[in-house]
Design a protein around this motif. Structure first.
Motif, PDB file in Angstrom:
ATOM      1  N   GLY A   1       0.747  -1.254   0.024  1.00  0.00           N
ATOM      2  CA  GLY A   1       0.123  -0.005  -0.129  1.00  0.00           C
ATOM      3  C   GLY A   1       0.875   1.332  -0.064  1.00  0.00           C
ATOM      4  O   GLY A   1       1.899   1.359  -0.831  1.00  0.00           O
ATOM      5  N   VAL A   2       0.795   2.159   1.041  1.00  0.00           N
ATOM      6  CA  VAL A   2       1.528   3.284   1.141  1.00  0.00           C
ATOM      7  C   VAL A   2       2.883   3.136   1.926  1.00  0.00           C
ATOM      8  O   VAL A   2       3.590   4.078   1.850  1.00  0.00           O
ATOM      9  N   PHE A   3       2.918   2.055   2.506  1.00  0.00           N
ATOM     10  CA  PHE A   3       3.951   1.794   3.554  1.00  0.00           C
ATOM     11  C   PHE A   3       5.032   0.972   2.783  1.00  0.00           C
ATOM     12  O   PHE A   3       4.860   0.180   2.161  1.00  0.00           O
ATOM     13  N   PRO A   4       6.511   1.515   2.911  1.00  0.00           N
ATOM     14  CA  PRO A   4       7.530   0.549   2.289  1.00  0.00           C
ATOM     15  C   PRO A   4       7.567  -0.665   3.281  1.00  0.00           C
ATOM     16  O   PRO A   4       7.319  -0.666   4.441  1.00  0.00           O
ATOM     17  N   ILE A   5       8.103  -1.824   2.767  1.00  0.00           N
ATOM     18  CA  ILE A   5       8.252  -3.130   3.632  1.00  0.00           C
ATOM     19  C   ILE A   5       9.390  -2.701   4.564  1.00  0.00           C
ATOM     20  O   ILE A   5      10.503  -2.588   3.879  1.00  0.00           O
ATOM     21  N   PRO A   6       9.201  -2.646   5.637  1.00  0.00           N
ATOM     22  CA  PRO A   6      10.323  -2.193   6.550  1.00  0.00           C
ATOM     23  C   PRO A   6      11.083  -3.509   7.223  1.00  0.00           C
ATOM     24  O   PRO A   6      10.787  -4.693   6.971  1.00  0.00           O
ATOM     25  N   THR A   7      12.497  -3.231   7.336  1.00  0.00           N
ATOM     26  CA  THR A   7      13.251  -4.039   8.003  1.00  0.00           C
ATOM     27  C   THR A   7      13.534  -3.727   9.372  1.00  0.00           C
ATOM     28  O   THR A   7      13.885  -4.565  10.269  1.00  0.00           O
ATOM     29  N   VAL A   8      13.486  -2.388   9.685  1.00  0.00           N
ATOM     30  CA  VAL A   8      13.639  -1.888  11.151  1.00  0.00           C
ATOM     31  C   VAL A   8      12.659  -0.770  11.032  1.00  0.00           C
ATOM     32  O   VAL A   8      12.679  -0.117  10.320  1.00  0.00           O
ATOM     33  N   ILE A   9      11.995  -0.845  12.374  1.00  0.00           N
ATOM     34  CA  ILE A   9      11.075   0.178  12.751  1.00  0.00           C
ATOM     35  C   ILE A   9      11.674   0.790  14.018  1.00  0.00           C
ATOM     36  O   ILE A   9      12.148   0.134  14.919  1.00  0.00           O
ATOM     37  N   ARG A  10      11.043   1.961  14.255  1.00  0.00           N
ATOM     38  CA  ARG A  10      11.485   2.683  15.644  1.00  0.00           C
ATOM     39  C   ARG A  10      10.337   3.082  16.297  1.00  0.00           C
ATOM     40  O   ARG A  10       9.472   3.819  15.740  1.00  0.00           O
ATOM     41  N   LEU A  11      10.011   3.117  17.540  1.00  0.00           N
ATOM     42  CA  LEU A  11       8.890   3.279  18.349  1.00  0.00           C
ATOM     43  C   LEU A  11       9.153   4.977  18.349  1.00  0.00           C
ATOM     44  O   LEU A  11      10.153   5.452  18.597  1.00  0.00           O
ATOM     45  N   VAL A  12       7.805   5.425  18.228  1.00  0.00           N
ATOM     46  CA  VAL A  12       7.587   7.025  18.275  1.00  0.00           C
ATOM     47  C   VAL A  12       7.836   7.468  19.872  1.00  0.00           C
ATOM     48  O   VAL A  12       8.796   8.199  20.193  1.00  0.00           O
TER      49      VAL A  12
END
Length: 147
Positions: free
Chosen positions: A43-54
């Protein structure tokens, strides 16, 4: 299925989640993409390999005591290698057998191959004349997360 590393707001590693769970976190805006696969999107999101909490998540509990004992944890800690012969391990052996009061603890369990586990039976390593290659110990969070 791919896994995504979750970082705390201070960039410290927390744990891993599935891509599906990571996308849900991005949709709820509790995390942002830190690294992603190039030219791949859902969709609008890139497929992540690493995410960071806000927002920062307090993790004092992770440092006050180590991870809880589990069969999978013992196998991971020992690199799926038998504590007696060094072969491929598929079971967990109690150094002091449970029938003699041995506990399910990091210090009393080692990964073992089926052959060595059967051979040792309901005896201690000394009684079975099967010395351990290394003494079992409690691992840290980072050690288990690395496997």
């Amino acid at each position: 299925m791919s896994v995504v590393l979750v970082l705390n707001a201070d960039y410290g590693p927390l744990h891993r989640v599935s891509v599906r769970h990571a996308i849900r976190m991005l949709f709820r805006e509790v995390a942002v993409v830190q690294e992603a696969r190039p030219d791949a999107r859902i969709g609008v999101f890139p497929i992540p390999t690493v995410i960071r909490l806000v927002s920062y998540v307090v993790t004092r509990w992770r440092h006050s005591r180590g991870p809880g004992w589990s069969r999978a944890g013992v196998l991971s800690r020992d690199g799926r290698r038998c504590g007696y012969c060094g072969g491929v391990a598929s079971t967990v052996d109690h150094v002091l057998p449970r029938s003699r009061g041995g506990a399910n603890s990091w210090e009393n369990t080692v990964a073992a191959c089926g052959r060595c586990n059967q051979r040792k039976g309901n005896r201690t390593p000394a009684e079975a004349r099967m010395p351990l290659r290394s003494a079992p110990r409690a691992p840290g969070w980072a050690e288990l997360a690395a496997h």
